[in-house]
Scaffold this motif. Structure first.
Motif, PDB file in Angstrom:
ATOM      1  N   GLY A   1      52.907 -37.126 118.443  1.00 38.59           N
ATOM      2  CA  GLY A   1      51.483 -36.814 118.526  1.00 38.59           C
ATOM      3  C   GLY A   1      50.980 -35.933 117.395  1.00 38.59           C
ATOM      4  O   GLY A   1      49.943 -36.213 116.782  1.00 38.59           O
ATOM      5  N   ILE A   2      51.710 -34.867 117.084  1.00 30.26           N
ATOM      6  CA  ILE A   2      51.286 -33.952 116.037  1.00 30.26           C
ATOM      7  C   ILE A   2      51.318 -34.636 114.670  1.00 30.26           C
ATOM      8  O   ILE A   2      50.576 -34.285 113.753  1.00 30.26           O
ATOM      9  CB  ILE A   2      52.175 -32.681 116.031  1.00 30.26           C
ATOM     10  N   TYR A   3      52.149 -35.653 114.526  1.00 30.64           N
ATOM     11  CA  TYR A   3      52.263 -36.349 113.251  1.00 30.64           C
ATOM     12  C   TYR A   3      51.105 -37.332 113.028  1.00 30.64           C
ATOM     13  O   TYR A   3      50.721 -37.591 111.896  1.00 30.64           O
ATOM     14  CB  TYR A   3      53.593 -37.109 113.164  1.00 30.64           C
ATOM     15  N   VAL A   4      50.563 -37.902 114.106  1.00 32.88           N
ATOM     16  CA  VAL A   4      49.583 -38.973 113.928  1.00 32.88           C
ATOM     17  C   VAL A   4      48.182 -38.634 114.427  1.00 32.88           C
ATOM     18  O   VAL A   4      47.226 -39.313 114.062  1.00 32.88           O
ATOM     19  CB  VAL A   4      50.073 -40.269 114.620  1.00 32.88           C
ATOM     20  N   LEU A   5      48.027 -37.609 115.275  1.00 29.84           N
ATOM     21  CA  LEU A   5      46.728 -37.346 115.885  1.00 29.84           C
ATOM     22  C   LEU A   5      45.983 -36.163 115.282  1.00 29.84           C
ATOM     23  O   LEU A   5      44.828 -35.928 115.618  1.00 29.84           O
ATOM     24  CB  LEU A   5      46.901 -37.098 117.393  1.00 29.84           C
ATOM     25  N   ILE A   6      46.620 -35.427 114.391  1.00 31.29           N
ATOM     26  CA  ILE A   6      46.003 -34.210 113.886  1.00 31.29           C
ATOM     27  C   ILE A   6      44.720 -34.501 113.113  1.00 31.29           C
ATOM     28  O   ILE A   6      43.775 -33.714 113.108  1.00 31.29           O
ATOM     29  CB  ILE A   6      47.016 -33.424 113.018  1.00 31.29           C
ATOM     30  N   GLY A   7      44.637 -35.680 112.486  1.00 34.30           N
ATOM     31  CA  GLY A   7      43.430 -36.054 111.764  1.00 34.30           C
ATOM     32  C   GLY A   7      42.236 -36.235 112.687  1.00 34.30           C
ATOM     33  O   GLY A   7      41.118 -35.811 112.369  1.00 34.30           O
ATOM     34  N   LEU A   8      42.443 -36.867 113.846  1.00 41.25           N
ATOM     35  CA  LEU A   8      41.367 -37.046 114.817  1.00 41.25           C
ATOM     36  C   LEU A   8      40.848 -35.710 115.326  1.00 41.25           C
ATOM     37  O   LEU A   8      39.642 -35.518 115.510  1.00 41.25           O
ATOM     38  CB  LEU A   8      41.853 -37.891 115.998  1.00 41.25           C
TER      39      LEU A   8
ATOM     40  N   SER B   1      42.343 -39.409 107.368  1.00 40.97           N
ATOM     41  CA  SER B   1      43.702 -39.914 107.167  1.00 40.97           C
ATOM     42  C   SER B   1      44.343 -40.311 108.493  1.00 40.97           C
ATOM     43  O   SER B   1      44.162 -39.644 109.511  1.00 40.97           O
ATOM     44  CB  SER B   1      44.572 -38.852 106.481  1.00 40.97           C
ATOM     45  N   ASP B   2      45.095 -41.428 108.473  1.00 42.25           N
ATOM     46  CA  ASP B   2      45.863 -41.837 109.651  1.00 42.25           C
ATOM     47  C   ASP B   2      47.182 -41.085 109.758  1.00 42.25           C
ATOM     48  O   ASP B   2      47.859 -41.157 110.772  1.00 42.25           O
ATOM     49  CB  ASP B   2      46.142 -43.345 109.589  1.00 42.25           C
ATOM     50  N   ALA B   3      47.559 -40.404 108.695  1.00 44.37           N
ATOM     51  CA  ALA B   3      48.799 -39.616 108.676  1.00 44.37           C
ATOM     52  C   ALA B   3      48.486 -38.288 107.998  1.00 44.37           C
ATOM     53  O   ALA B   3      48.865 -38.049 106.852  1.00 44.37           O
ATOM     54  CB  ALA B   3      49.902 -40.371 107.954  1.00 44.37           C
ATOM     55  N   ALA B   4      47.787 -37.426 108.716  1.00 44.93           N
ATOM     56  CA  ALA B   4      47.231 -36.213 108.118  1.00 44.93           C
ATOM     57  C   ALA B   4      48.308 -35.286 107.562  1.00 44.93           C
ATOM     58  O   ALA B   4      48.128 -34.693 106.493  1.00 44.93           O
ATOM     59  CB  ALA B   4      46.372 -35.474 109.144  1.00 44.93           C
ATOM     60  N   LEU B   5      49.417 -35.149 108.252  1.00 45.84           N
ATOM     61  CA  LEU B   5      50.465 -34.258 107.760  1.00 45.84           C
ATOM     62  C   LEU B   5      51.089 -34.785 106.478  1.00 45.84           C
ATOM     63  O   LEU B   5      51.576 -34.003 105.655  1.00 45.84           O
ATOM     64  CB  LEU B   5      51.542 -34.052 108.831  1.00 45.84           C
ATOM     65  N   LEU B   6      51.061 -36.093 106.303  1.00 46.06           N
ATOM     66  CA  LEU B   6      51.549 -36.669 105.053  1.00 46.06           C
ATOM     67  C   LEU B   6      50.660 -36.252 103.887  1.00 46.06           C
ATOM     68  O   LEU B   6      51.131 -36.088 102.758  1.00 46.06           O
ATOM     69  CB  LEU B   6      51.602 -38.194 105.159  1.00 46.06           C
ATOM     70  N   GLU B   7      49.369 -36.033 104.161  1.00 44.37           N
ATOM     71  CA  GLU B   7      48.446 -35.540 103.134  1.00 44.37           C
ATOM     72  C   GLU B   7      48.867 -34.148 102.661  1.00 44.37           C
ATOM     73  O   GLU B   7      48.764 -33.814 101.480  1.00 44.37           O
ATOM     74  CB  GLU B   7      47.017 -35.486 103.683  1.00 44.37           C
ATOM     75  N   VAL B   8      49.338 -33.328 103.598  1.00 43.27           N
ATOM     76  CA  VAL B   8      49.802 -31.982 103.245  1.00 43.27           C
ATOM     77  C   VAL B   8      51.025 -32.075 102.344  1.00 43.27           C
ATOM     78  O   VAL B   8      51.131 -31.379 101.323  1.00 43.27           O
ATOM     79  CB  VAL B   8      50.137 -31.172 104.523  1.00 43.27           C
ATOM     80  N   VAL B   9      51.960 -32.950 102.703  1.00 43.88           N
ATOM     81  CA  VAL B   9      53.190 -33.106 101.924  1.00 43.88           C
ATOM     82  C   VAL B   9      52.882 -33.647 100.527  1.00 43.88           C
ATOM     83  O   VAL B   9      53.515 -33.249  99.535  1.00 43.88           O
ATOM     84  CB  VAL B   9      54.172 -34.040 102.670  1.00 43.88           C
TER      85      VAL B   9
END
Length: 478
Positions: free
Chosen positions: A39-46, A274-282
């Protein structure tokens, strides 16, 4: 909780009973791994899109409501340390087979919808690494492999869960390190953490935060799955309160810190789109490491996180069926346990077939131009059903006060339970108001359970010995 606890480690395992092999430490990681799942990996953008830079508040409030609900589960599971979780508690509190059956089907529908959503998400991340196989094939093979792991045994499943938990926590630590490095460079604007966006769909800060809690709650679920391995836990009287509530608290702290790190290092608009918001951070290039390498590494970690969460949901489904078969609520065939692997194999096969059918039907509808986001829709259905169950579990906990208290048990704080009840109901009503079409999907999934109801009503052998004996009536009771 009383310090005088019965010794359950030496209980024998008779035919038809599950194997008691989960320690308190394994149970803690089981809870933590499920809550700190995909959930934290995919929903943080929403959540960021709904709230703005202060979206960490939504995670903090959401996990608070979830942790209070977890305390209710901890009290009930120490009083009734058996499989079936919410279904068992509602049955004990209200003695209504129709209501108990509705809760059983609701929980199974929520769990299966979550499994389907996660399997689709797994296929999407897998496509970033290898775009060859069809997404539906990847999803079906993914579910089948987890069914096999579950069949091998609960101990193996929980150990696998613990190892994957370390990996997914490692991924979140990478995000935290990026945030710390960014702050150390002096570029962080802490004012972002107080910004609530009221220019979008939600006109007031309260509604924006409530929307964020609703979107984030899928990431908060999972702790209820812990209650369904009660019959396989060593000394549940000690293990459950510490592991369940402790796991929720640790997960909440991690969620808040990761949310803050993401908000500080990447513009909220970028996270929201983004659909993968944490990937944006990385991929922000803050660490002196190849962005391509970090992107691939983080995709692998996300796959492991999704696998971890899905494994726990698939572990739970047959155990709910097993527990309620022993209570004469669903057909007794679901109480069958494999003679050597000690796994509830009939319920496991049934669960795998239903989840696979959801994936096939959902894919066909999407390809036919149904215009749905399968991942988002199934996640919303999961949240709606679980919020209703959570509220009823808290009511059951309060109603069962003073009953079956001859054994040592954990008692949750009463005022906090009322706060949790109000919180669950408020989030439920807002979620339905914000997405009323979710009720249609909920009704469709619940309709599938009507087949089981007819089977038990017409062919079930009620009161013929399938029920689990009272806890104090047998030395071999699990």
């Amino acid at each position: 909780m009383s310090t005088a606890t019965p010794d359950t480690t030496a209980e024998s395992e008779q035919d038809g009973e599950l194997k008691r092999s989960i320690t308190g430490r394994l149970l803690f990681f089981y809870t933590l791994g499920d809550v700190l799942g995909s959930g934290i990996y995919v929903l943080i953008g929403l959540v960021a899109a709904a709230v703005g830079g202060a979206f960490w508040i939504a995670f903090a409030l959401g996990v608070t409501v979830a942790a209070i609900t977890g305390a209710a589960y901890a009290e009930l599971v120490t009083k009734y340390p058996r499989a079936a979780g919410a279904s068992l508690y509602v049955n004990k509190a209200f003695g209504s087979r129709p209501l108990t059956f509705l809760i059983t089907v609701s929980f199974l529908a929520a769990s299966m919808a979550a499994s389907g959503s996660l399997a689709v998400g797994f296929a999407s991340y897998f496509d970033t690494l290898w775009s060859g196989p069809p997404a539906l094939l990847i999803s079906l093979v993914f579910v089948a492999l987890l069914v096999v792991v579950n069949f091998i045994g609960i101990t193996e499943s929980v150990w696998m869960n613990m190892l994957m938990t370390f990996v997914e926590v490692g991924g979140l630590l990478i995000v935290l390190i990026i945030g710390i490095v960014f702050i150390g460079q002096g570029d962080a604007d802490f004012g972002v953490l107080t910004q609530v966006d009221t220019s979008g769909d939600y006109s007031s800060p309260a509604l924006a935060v409530l929307a964020g809690i609703s979107f984030s709650f899928f990431a908060m679920t999972g702790f209820e799955n812990t209650a369904n391995v009660a019959e396989e836990t060593i000394d549940p009287y000690k293990a459950f309160p510490r592991s369940l509530v402790g796991g929720m608290i640790v997960a909440g702290v991690v969620y808040v810190l990761v949310s803050m790190a993401a908000a500080l290092t990447v513009p909220t608009e970028t996270l929201a789109n983004s659909d993968a918001a944490l990937l944006e951070v990385v991929e922000a290039g803050i660490l002196p490491i190849s962005t391509s390498f970090m992107s691939t590494l983080f995709s692998v970690i996300a796959l492991i996180a999704i696998t971890n969460t899905t494994l726990v949901t698939i572990v739970t489904q047959p155990r709910v069926l097993y527990g309620m078969a022993r209570e004469d609520v669903v057909p007794g065939v679901f109480a069958k346990v494999h003679p050597t692997r000690r796994s509830p194999w009939v319920g496991l096969i049934f669960s795998g077939v239903v989840v696979g059918s959801l994936l096939v039907i959902g894919t066909l509808v999407t390809e036919a131009g149904g215009g749905i986001d399968l991942v988002g829709r199934l996640a919303t259905v999961t949240v709606v059903l679980l919020l209703a169950i959570y509220a009823l579990v808290i009511v059951a906990c309060l109603k069962l006060r003073g009953q079956d208290e001859d054994q040592p048990f954990y008692r949750a704080n009463t005022p906090l339970l009322f706060v949790g009840l109000v919180g669950n109901v408020a989030i439920l009503f807002f979620t339905v108001y914000d997405d009323p079409h979710s009720l249609i999907w909920c009704a469709g999934l619940l309709g599938v359970g009507f087949v089981l109801f007819l089977a038990e009503y017409l062919f079930g052998s009620k009161g013929t010995g399938s029920r689990t004996p009272d806890l104090d009536s047998s030395a071999t009771e699990v």
